[in-house]
Design a protein around this motif. Structure first.
Motif, PDB file in Angstrom:
ATOM      1  N   ALA A   1     -16.005  -6.115   1.439  1.00 53.87           N
ATOM      2  CA  ALA A   1     -17.065  -5.144   1.704  1.00 53.87           C
ATOM      3  C   ALA A   1     -18.449  -5.784   1.597  1.00 53.87           C
ATOM      4  O   ALA A   1     -19.348  -5.496   2.399  1.00 53.87           O
ATOM      5  N   VAL A   2     -18.624  -6.645   0.615  1.00 56.24           N
ATOM      6  CA  VAL A   2     -19.918  -7.314   0.430  1.00 56.24           C
ATOM      7  C   VAL A   2     -20.191  -8.277   1.580  1.00 56.24           C
ATOM      8  O   VAL A   2     -21.341  -8.466   2.008  1.00 56.24           O
ATOM      9  N   SER A   3     -19.131  -8.873   2.116  1.00 54.01           N
ATOM     10  CA  SER A   3     -19.297  -9.903   3.144  1.00 54.01           C
ATOM     11  C   SER A   3     -19.557  -9.334   4.535  1.00 54.01           C
ATOM     12  O   SER A   3     -20.048 -10.044   5.408  1.00 54.01           O
ATOM     13  N   ASP A   4     -19.200  -8.080   4.778  1.00 51.21           N
ATOM     14  CA  ASP A   4     -19.295  -7.528   6.130  1.00 51.21           C
ATOM     15  C   ASP A   4     -19.841  -6.109   6.077  1.00 51.21           C
ATOM     16  O   ASP A   4     -19.118  -5.168   5.754  1.00 51.21           O
ATOM     17  N   ARG A   5     -21.112  -5.961   6.379  1.00 56.32           N
ATOM     18  CA  ARG A   5     -21.736  -4.644   6.307  1.00 56.32           C
ATOM     19  C   ARG A   5     -21.246  -3.704   7.410  1.00 56.32           C
ATOM     20  O   ARG A   5     -21.508  -2.507   7.369  1.00 56.32           O
ATOM     21  N   ARG A   6     -20.530  -4.247   8.407  1.00 54.74           N
ATOM     22  CA  ARG A   6     -19.973  -3.377   9.445  1.00 54.74           C
ATOM     23  C   ARG A   6     -18.747  -2.610   8.940  1.00 54.74           C
ATOM     24  O   ARG A   6     -18.254  -1.714   9.599  1.00 54.74           O
ATOM     25  N   LEU A   7     -18.224  -3.013   7.788  1.00 50.47           N
ATOM     26  CA  LEU A   7     -17.050  -2.405   7.147  1.00 50.47           C
ATOM     27  C   LEU A   7     -15.720  -2.756   7.821  1.00 50.47           C
ATOM     28  O   LEU A   7     -14.675  -2.277   7.397  1.00 50.47           O
ATOM     29  N   TRP A   8     -15.745  -3.607   8.860  1.00 45.54           N
ATOM     30  CA  TRP A   8     -14.477  -3.982   9.482  1.00 45.54           C
ATOM     31  C   TRP A   8     -13.642  -4.871   8.564  1.00 45.54           C
ATOM     32  O   TRP A   8     -12.408  -4.770   8.545  1.00 45.54           O
ATOM     33  N   ALA A   9     -14.278  -5.746   7.808  1.00 48.53           N
ATOM     34  CA  ALA A   9     -13.530  -6.626   6.898  1.00 48.53           C
ATOM     35  C   ALA A   9     -12.830  -5.836   5.790  1.00 48.53           C
ATOM     36  O   ALA A   9     -11.630  -6.001   5.576  1.00 48.53           O
ATOM     37  N   PRO A  10     -13.539  -4.960   5.053  1.00 45.78           N
ATOM     38  CA  PRO A  10     -12.824  -4.175   4.046  1.00 45.78           C
ATOM     39  C   PRO A  10     -11.788  -3.244   4.658  1.00 45.78           C
ATOM     40  O   PRO A  10     -10.743  -2.978   4.044  1.00 45.78           O
ATOM     41  N   ALA A  11     -12.046  -2.752   5.871  1.00 45.89           N
ATOM     42  CA  ALA A  11     -11.048  -1.915   6.536  1.00 45.89           C
ATOM     43  C   ALA A  11      -9.766  -2.699   6.770  1.00 45.89           C
ATOM     44  O   ALA A  11      -8.657  -2.171   6.616  1.00 45.89           O
ATOM     45  N   GLY A  12      -9.903  -3.970   7.112  1.00 39.87           N
ATOM     46  CA  GLY A  12      -8.724  -4.808   7.318  1.00 39.87           C
ATOM     47  C   GLY A  12      -7.948  -5.045   6.042  1.00 39.87           C
ATOM     48  O   GLY A  12      -6.703  -5.034   6.037  1.00 39.87           O
ATOM     49  N   VAL A  13      -8.660  -5.276   4.950  1.00 39.45           N
ATOM     50  CA  VAL A  13      -7.988  -5.460   3.662  1.00 39.45           C
ATOM     51  C   VAL A  13      -7.257  -4.185   3.261  1.00 39.45           C
ATOM     52  O   VAL A  13      -6.109  -4.213   2.796  1.00 39.45           O
ATOM     53  N   PHE A  14      -7.925  -3.053   3.439  1.00 37.77           N
ATOM     54  CA  PHE A  14      -7.297  -1.768   3.107  1.00 37.77           C
ATOM     55  C   PHE A  14      -6.061  -1.525   3.971  1.00 37.77           C
ATOM     56  O   PHE A  14      -5.023  -1.059   3.490  1.00 37.77           O
ATOM     57  N   TYR A  15      -6.167  -1.823   5.251  1.00 37.03           N
ATOM     58  CA  TYR A  15      -5.071  -1.673   6.214  1.00 37.03           C
ATOM     59  C   TYR A  15      -3.854  -2.492   5.785  1.00 37.03           C
ATOM     60  O   TYR A  15      -2.723  -1.992   5.721  1.00 37.03           O
ATOM     61  N   ALA A  16      -4.092  -3.760   5.461  1.00 35.95           N
ATOM     62  CA  ALA A  16      -2.997  -4.636   5.041  1.00 35.95           C
ATOM     63  C   ALA A  16      -2.451  -4.239   3.676  1.00 35.95           C
ATOM     64  O   ALA A  16      -1.249  -4.338   3.418  1.00 35.95           O
ATOM     65  N   ALA A  17      -3.334  -3.785   2.778  1.00 33.21           N
ATOM     66  CA  ALA A  17      -2.894  -3.351   1.454  1.00 33.21           C
ATOM     67  C   ALA A  17      -2.011  -2.114   1.554  1.00 33.21           C
ATOM     68  O   ALA A  17      -1.000  -1.991   0.849  1.00 33.21           O
ATOM     69  N   ALA A  18      -2.388  -1.175   2.417  1.00 31.92           N
ATOM     70  CA  ALA A  18      -1.566   0.025   2.619  1.00 31.92           C
ATOM     71  C   ALA A  18      -0.173  -0.367   3.090  1.00 31.92           C
ATOM     72  O   ALA A  18       0.843   0.199   2.643  1.00 31.92           O
ATOM     73  N   PHE A  19      -0.109  -1.324   3.982  1.00 30.31           N
ATOM     74  CA  PHE A  19       1.159  -1.851   4.471  1.00 30.31           C
ATOM     75  C   PHE A  19       1.977  -2.457   3.337  1.00 30.31           C
ATOM     76  O   PHE A  19       3.127  -2.083   3.086  1.00 30.31           O
ATOM     77  N   GLY A  20       1.375  -3.408   2.619  1.00 30.69           N
ATOM     78  CA  GLY A  20       2.110  -4.136   1.598  1.00 30.69           C
ATOM     79  C   GLY A  20       2.550  -3.293   0.425  1.00 30.69           C
ATOM     80  O   GLY A  20       3.717  -3.319   0.018  1.00 30.69           O
ATOM     81  N   PHE A  21       1.629  -2.500  -0.109  1.00 27.30           N
ATOM     82  CA  PHE A  21       1.951  -1.732  -1.306  1.00 27.30           C
ATOM     83  C   PHE A  21       2.898  -0.576  -1.021  1.00 27.30           C
ATOM     84  O   PHE A  21       3.742  -0.237  -1.864  1.00 27.30           O
ATOM     85  N   SER A  22       2.807   0.031   0.155  1.00 26.63           N
ATOM     86  CA  SER A  22       3.733   1.129   0.459  1.00 26.63           C
ATOM     87  C   SER A  22       5.169   0.607   0.535  1.00 26.63           C
ATOM     88  O   SER A  22       6.093   1.212  -0.024  1.00 26.63           O
ATOM     89  N   LEU A  23       5.363  -0.529   1.191  1.00 26.26           N
ATOM     90  CA  LEU A  23       6.720  -1.064   1.332  1.00 26.26           C
ATOM     91  C   LEU A  23       7.268  -1.570   0.000  1.00 26.26           C
ATOM     92  O   LEU A  23       8.445  -1.338  -0.325  1.00 26.26           O
ATOM     93  N   ILE A  24       6.442  -2.236  -0.784  1.00 26.17           N
ATOM     94  CA  ILE A  24       6.952  -2.780  -2.051  1.00 26.17           C
ATOM     95  C   ILE A  24       7.238  -1.653  -3.032  1.00 26.17           C
ATOM     96  O   ILE A  24       8.215  -1.714  -3.801  1.00 26.17           O
ATOM     97  N   GLU A  25       6.442  -0.587  -3.016  1.00 25.60           N
ATOM     98  CA  GLU A  25       6.705   0.546  -3.909  1.00 25.60           C
ATOM     99  C   GLU A  25       7.994   1.262  -3.523  1.00 25.60           C
ATOM    100  O   GLU A  25       8.766   1.691  -4.392  1.00 25.60           O
ATOM    101  N   LEU A  26       8.254   1.391  -2.233  1.00 21.64           N
ATOM    102  CA  LEU A  26       9.515   1.990  -1.803  1.00 21.64           C
ATOM    103  C   LEU A  26      10.696   1.137  -2.252  1.00 21.64           C
ATOM    104  O   LEU A  26      11.697   1.654  -2.746  1.00 21.64           O
ATOM    105  N   ARG A  27      10.582  -0.174  -2.096  1.00 22.09           N
ATOM    106  CA  ARG A  27      11.707  -1.054  -2.460  1.00 22.09           C
ATOM    107  C   ARG A  27      11.941  -1.066  -3.967  1.00 22.09           C
ATOM    108  O   ARG A  27      13.088  -1.158  -4.428  1.00 22.09           O
TER     109      ARG A  27
END
Length: 277
Positions: free
Chosen positions: A102-128
């Motif tokens: 978020a600090v590195s990209d004021r357009r918010l695309w960078a933190p959006a990408g981290v959030f997107y990938a985190a949603a992917f990773g944590f949802s699958l690992i929590e289910l497993r």
């Protein structure tokens, strides 16, 4: 991932289809192996996938490569930590990665990408990691995603017809979307007896909802790529483009499955909340 992708002016050749099938099998083998073993194996596989998603998202949106590398490594480490039963530490590390982005990209695309990938990773690992039916829950989500993708691709290719949302993804068809839903319903009929859970109407409804989520995830990634004028998220997978092109639907389906499990049975019994009705 393709939801009814078909272009009558340039139909896929037999060799293109063969490449897609081989690539899908090559991806499926380690995914199923990691899911079966669980624990560290599932954590490492999902963490690597989430890290690649961060990098590909950065490539698509024009983010800084150095920041993407750092946040991808941090997020991957957080997911591995979560797979070892340390969710609090994992959340702190992931939050720091999100903050740096978020600090590195004021357009918010960078933190959006981290959030997107985190949603992917944590949802699958929590289910497993969910007790009781964790493996079955993850396999169910994978099966729904792959069935939706496959049904949409073949029905869209064979039937063609009106486009699903031409301004977002001009090649996807309504027939393909219906084919994906039908394939997901087939999974809801075949999967329960194999997994030792009850065949039920609510589970069929869940399958349809996850298929819709899967297709929404595909359209969302198409929107992002169209926004930045990018055709593929990468070139990692022959016949499919980047990894993000392959797991876009799985990201939304995984989050949807996690939400269903939470709403039905709470955090302590996610897997049963998803599968047992």
């Amino acid at each position: 991932m393709s939801v009814g992708t078909v272009d009558p002016r340039n139909p896929a050749t037999g060799s293109d289809l063969a490449i897609r099938i081989v690539s899908a099998i090559v991806l499926a083998i380690p995914a199923l192996a990691g899911a079966w073993i669980g624990g560290w194996a599932a954590g490492i596989f999902i963490a690597l996938a989430a890290g690649v998603v961060v990098l590909e998202w950065s490539r698509v949106t024009g983010g800084a490569f150095g920041v993407a590398i750092g946040t991808a490594i941090a997020l991957a480490a957080a997911i591995v930590v979560a797979s070892r039963g340390q969710p609090a530490i994992a959340l702190i590390v992931a939050s720091l990665a999100l903050l740096v982005a978020a600090v590195s990209d004021r357009r918010l695309w960078a933190p959006a990408g981290v959030f997107y990938a985190a949603a992917f990773g944590f949802s699958l690992i929590e289910l497993r990691l969910a007790p009781g039916l964790g493996l079955e829950a993850l396999i169910f989500v994978l099966a729904i995603t792959w069935a939706t993708d496959t049904g949409a691709f073949f029905v869209g290719r064979l039937v063609g017809g009106p486009k699903l949302w031409p301004s977002i993804s001009p090649k996807k068809t309504r027939a393909g979307a219906v084919g994906g839903l039908a394939a997901a319903l087939a999974v809801a009929l075949v999967f329960p007896p194999l997994a030792g859970v009850s065949l039920s109407l609510p589970l069929a409804i869940v399958a349809v909802l996850l298929s819709v989520a899967c297709q929404a995830g595909d359209l969302f990634e198409s929107f992002v790529k169209r926004r930045f004028g990018v055709k593929d998220s990468g070139h990692l997978i022959p016949g499919h483009g980047g990894l993000m092109d392959r797991v876009d639907g799985l990201i939304f389906a995984g989050v949807g499955a996690l939400a269903v499990g939470l709403l039905h049975s709470g955090l302590g019994d996610l897997a049963r909340g998803l599968l047992q009705w």
